[in-house]
Design a protein around this motif. Structure first.
Motif, short mmCIF file in Angstrom:
data_model
loop_
_atom_site.label_atom_id
_atom_site.label_comp_id
_atom_site.label_asym_id
_atom_site.label_seq_id
_atom_site.Cartn_x
_atom_site.Cartn_y
_atom_site.Cartn_z
N ASN A 197 10.74 -2.71 -7.30
CA ASN A 197 10.65 -2.66 -8.57
C ASN A 197 9.36 -1.65 -9.08
OD1 ASN A 197 7.80 -3.93 -8.55
ND2 ASN A 197 9.10 -6.04 -8.26
N SER A 198 9.43 -1.30 -10.28
CA SER A 198 8.30 -0.19 -10.59
C SER A 198 7.17 -0.61 -10.27
CB SER A 198 8.71 0.28 -12.03
OG SER A 198 8.31 -0.83 -12.82
N SER A 199 6.61 -1.83 -10.36
CA SER A 199 5.32 -2.41 -10.27
C SER A 199 4.81 -2.39 -8.86
CB SER A 199 5.23 -4.06 -10.80
OG SER A 199 3.88 -4.36 -10.36
N SER A 200 5.65 -2.59 -7.95
CA SER A 200 5.40 -2.23 -6.67
C SER A 200 5.21 -0.81 -6.37
CB SER A 200 6.20 -2.67 -5.42
OG SER A 200 6.60 -4.24 -5.78
N ASN A 202 4.32 1.59 -8.21
CA ASN A 202 3.07 2.02 -8.92
C ASN A 202 1.86 1.74 -7.94
OD1 ASN A 202 4.56 3.58 -10.83
ND2 ASN A 202 4.56 1.72 -12.33
N GLN A 203 2.03 0.46 -7.40
CA GLN A 203 0.82 -0.20 -6.90
C GLN A 203 0.67 0.85 -5.47
OE1 GLN A 203 1.11 -4.31 -5.96
NE2 GLN A 203 -1.01 -4.30 -5.16
N THR A 204 1.65 0.95 -4.80
CA THR A 204 1.83 1.59 -3.60
C THR A 204 1.39 3.23 -3.43
OG1 THR A 204 3.41 -0.08 -2.71
CG2 THR A 204 3.11 1.90 -1.49
N PHE A 205 1.95 3.75 -4.32
CA PHE A 205 1.94 5.29 -4.64
C PHE A 205 1.12 5.90 -5.60
CE2 PHE A 205 6.13 4.29 -2.82
CZ PHE A 205 5.88 4.82 -1.45
N LEU A 214 3.93 10.02 -0.76
CA LEU A 214 5.24 9.84 -1.42
C LEU A 214 5.61 11.58 -1.34
CD1 LEU A 214 7.59 8.61 -2.92
CD2 LEU A 214 6.08 9.02 -5.11
N SER A 215 4.56 12.38 -1.70
CA SER A 215 4.98 13.99 -1.55
C SER A 215 5.29 14.33 -0.10
CB SER A 215 3.77 14.76 -2.12
OG SER A 215 3.91 15.97 -1.89
N ALA A 216 4.74 13.55 0.88
CA ALA A 216 5.14 14.32 2.18
C ALA A 216 6.72 13.55 2.46
CB ALA A 216 3.91 13.56 3.21
N ALA A 239 15.64 -6.70 -1.64
CA ALA A 239 15.45 -5.85 -0.59
C ALA A 239 13.75 -5.64 -0.96
CB ALA A 239 15.91 -4.44 -0.70
N THR A 240 13.09 -5.24 0.06
CA THR A 240 11.47 -4.89 -0.20
C THR A 240 11.50 -3.23 -0.37
OG1 THR A 240 11.12 -4.45 2.27
CG2 THR A 240 10.78 -6.60 1.30
N LEU A 241 10.37 -3.01 -0.83
CA LEU A 241 10.11 -1.66 -1.34
C LEU A 241 10.36 -0.39 -0.39
CD1 LEU A 241 8.91 0.10 -3.65
CD2 LEU A 241 6.64 0.09 -2.31
N MET A 242 9.99 -0.51 0.82
CA MET A 242 10.30 0.84 1.53
C MET A 242 11.65 0.99 1.98
SD MET A 242 7.20 2.00 1.33
CE MET A 242 7.62 3.37 2.06
N GLU A 243 12.29 -0.13 2.44
CA GLU A 243 13.72 0.34 2.99
C GLU A 243 14.82 0.66 1.63
OE1 GLU A 243 14.21 -4.43 2.70
OE2 GLU A 243 12.46 -2.75 3.00
#
Length: 703
Positions: A197-200, A202-205, A214-216, A239-243
């Motif tokens: 979700n967008s919250s996760s 924004n928190q991560t990146f 994220l740019s990389a 699903a979780t954020l990264m996959e």
């Protein structure tokens, strides 16, 4: 924010023997590279299948991955796993593919770089020091391990190690993967509690380091493929954020894969069932695969130690290794195209798809929310996917599902035999390049069965009249699939003959001849001309687009019949001619075609019984004796496309069909006639070594 490794590590459930095993059946050090540029693989050959079977069943490095295991302390095995065989990796190894020349980036917790499984590889290390951990060592060995006691998916690939200690380290590892041109970046880690979700997001990146990471990822996925392990939570409902990150960052999808873990039931043909032992694909389903995440992998306890491990952490590196194998097999394809091959070839036969996606123009593949596109199938990814096509010099793309050249029966296998010595570059629906024998583009009209239509022709004739009459002397010699109709004018000595196909015959050639007959003593002679129109069955040289144009030919005929005694006769019929140059969409330099035919018969009446008649004959059906053409085909690939070449071929077959004929007629009574016809053909269809025999017997009663 801490990073949690997702791989569930389980102590080995069986003792390992670190003594040296027998050498591999495949010498990876000397195996030919780019083997798929040497063989056109509609399927693997018998030899390659034998090698794959030997690797799977006899090589201890492979059989070490065959395990029975269970969770917890239960002594009863719950699962039977063989992940190498389930992914069909041994088929890639059997044809010499190892991932040589490819680099896989591994972002993990740490690595024992001195482990024997990594000996002889190029290992790219970060400038900062790396921790030494089991998890990263195990993951990397699944991708590219190669020792006397185990083997990974891509044992010839090189590795670039990076750390997931923090976002800055991950950004650095991803930038390094882009610099090295790594075909894949493996990530057997994730944020288990961060949902998609967008919250996760924004928190991560949202931080500077997060934005750099994220740019990389944006930069790397433009030319490489990120592989992420999904959560091991079997009951996960999302699903979780990264996959599933492409859901929030769509530009990443062409370079992104998610991997879940499942234990399959399978045979050599397909995956029959999968027991999922991780979270489903969920929101990542459109770019998700399944692999069996159980492996006896290198551990960090010593340079020769191995442990049995399970989890998505060890399913994901199988997919990363598969990308390295495909990168070696298809050096002209972009990593994004390799990713599509894995999705398109995944075995989805064990579930009903929830949706389909168009992976390439006109090529769709089904996937489900639980299993994504299906189970990893390296063998299928190496074979042509969808339709294959050839690109001609003018840019025209022609499917190989239909022949480009159609030859008539009179050419035998002349064209196919010449083209079999050449190869042509074809591409499948996903752009994979293969070399296939050029003769696969040729279709030759089969010669009709030896006695095709003969019984119908005989029973439609006056057998009694045929038995006692002098043999006809027409040079119009077609095969038995033609009905011969003849008219003779005694005053002028002119004989007119028409040959048309019998009913239900596939032959479409027709002929008309006019001949003048001369009599001298006990012999008759005939000289004449014939006009022939052939729609391809006999003298054709065309393509499917040219159907209906036909070939027109003129021939000079000669025939003779001589009565040696009152009951014995001898006859010879033959013609020779030329066909005009045919026009074909794909052919060049087509010359006029020469052809001829010959038949000799020797007969005797009243041989065994009064009124009977036996005829022995030798015939040489119509054959092309001269003519040539050429076709321009792509014969190799180059940096800027294809190299085309004109391939010339003759139209005269190396061997000619010869028929030995026997005919016998006898009256059984006043109104009964019996006829026997037998023929033995040598080089049937003008193909060397093809022999065929046929016979029929007919009875006819008139009222």
């Amino acid at each position: 924010m801490s990073l949690l490794a997702l791989g569930m590590l389980v102590a080995a459930c069986q003792d390992g023997d670190d003594d040296a095993f027998a050498p591999s059946l495949t010498d990876f050090a000397t195996a030919a590279s780019e083997v798929l540029s040497v063989f056109y693989l509609e399927t693997f050959t018998d030899t390659q299948n034998v090698i794959a079977t030997q690797l799977r069943e006899e090589d201890p490095r492979y059989t070490r991955q065959r395990n029975s295991w269970s969770f917890g302390k239960s002594a009863i095995p719950k699962y039977d796993s063989y992940p190498l065989a389930a992914a069909r990796a041994e088929y890639a190894h059997a044809i010499g593919l190892t991932g040589r020349g490819q680099t896989v980036s591994v972002v993990d917790s740490g690595f024992l770089t001195t482990h024997e499984a990594f000996a002889g590889k190029a290992l790219e290390l970060p400038q900062s020091s790396l921790d030494v951990t089991d998890h990263g060592t195990q993951v990397a060995s699944v991708i590219a391990g190669n020792s006397a006691t185990m083997i990974g998916i891509a044992p010839g690939a090189d590795l670039a190690f990076g750390s997931f200690a923090n976002l800055a380290a991950m950004a650095s590892a991803t930038q390094e993967a882009a610099r090295l041109g790594a075909v894949a970046q493996n990530n057997s880690w994730g944020y288990p509690i961060s949902k998609i979700n967008s919250s996760s997001f924004n928190q991560t990146f949202g931080s500077a380091d997060g934005a750099a990471y994220l740019s990389a990822l944006d930069t790397y996925t433009a030319d490489g493929v990120v592989v992420f392990a999904a959560s091991n939570n079997v009951d996960g409902t999302t699903a979780t954020l990264m996959e599933a990150l492409p859901l929030l960052r769509p530009a990443l999808e062409p370079g992104w894969l998610a991997v879940i873990s499942g234990v399959p039931g399978f045979d050599d043909d397909k995956i029959q069932s999968v027991t999922r032992i991780s979270a489903p694909c969920h929101e990542a389903a459109r770019w998700c695969l399944v692999a069996d995440g159980s492996w006896t992998a290198a551990s960090a306890s010593s340079d020769t130690a191995y442990d049995f491990v399970i989890g998505t952490s060890f399913a994901a590196p199988q997919v990363s290794g598969a990308l390295a194998l495909l990168g070696e097999a298809f050096p002209d394809l972009h990593p994004h195209d390799l990713r599509l091959r894995l999705l398109a070839s995944a075995d989805n036969s064990f579930f009903a798809p929830d949706a389909t996606v168009e992976l390439a123009s006109g090529f769709w593949h089904g996937y489900s929310d639980e299993f994504g596109h299906g189970f990893l199938d390296i063998r299928a990814a190496l074979l042509p996917i969808g339709q294959t096509a050839v690109r001609l010099a003018d840019g025209t793309i022609r499917s190989t599902d239909a022949p480009m050249i159609v030859t008539g029966a009179a050419t035998g296998n002349a064209v196919a035999q010449t083209l079999s010595r050449h190869s042509v570059v074809v591409a499948d629906s996903l752009g994979g390049g293969f070399l296939m024998p050029a003769d696969a583009l040729v279709a030759t009209t089969d010669a009709p069965p030896l006695l095709d239509g003969k019984l119908e022709q005989l029973l439609g004739s006056d057998l009694a009249q045929m038995r006692v009459a002098a043999p006809p002397i027409t040079g119009m010699v077609y095969d038995q699939a033609h009905q011969i109709m003849q008219w003779h004018d005694d005053q002028t000595g002119l004989t007119s003959t028409i040959a048309v196909p019998v009913e239900d015959s596939s032959d479409s050639a027709v002929g008309l001849s006019v001949a003048r007959t001369f009599t001298s003593g006990n012999s008759r002679f005939s000289l004449g001309v014939a006009a022939i129109h052939d729609n391809g069955a006999l003298l054709g040289l065309s393509s499917p687009q040219d159907q209906g144009t036909g070939t027109d030919a003129l021939a000079v005929e000669m025939a003779m019949m001589s009565s040696l005694t009152d009951d014995t006769f001898f006859s010879i019929h033959g013609y020779a001619g030329h066909a005009t140059s045919v026009r074909s969409t794909f052919l060049q330099d087509v010359t006029a075609i020469s052809f001829n035919s010959l038949r000799v018969d020797f007969g005797h009446r009243n041989l065994f019984s009064k009124g009977d008649r036996m005829t022995l004959g030798l015939s040489r059906p119509t054959v092309v004796t001269g003519g040539s053409a050429s076709i321009n085909l792509p014969v190799s690939r180059s940096a800027d496309g294809f190299n085309h070449d004109d391939i010339a071929f003759g139209l005269s077959p190396p061997s000619r069909q010869t028929n030995l004929n026997l005919s016998y007629q006898i009256p059984l009574g006043r109104n009964w006639e019996t006829v026997f016809e037998g023929v033995h053909a040598v080089n049937q269809g003008h193909v060397t070594g093809r022999n065929e025999s046929s016979a029929l017997i007919g009875f006819k009663m008139t009222f």
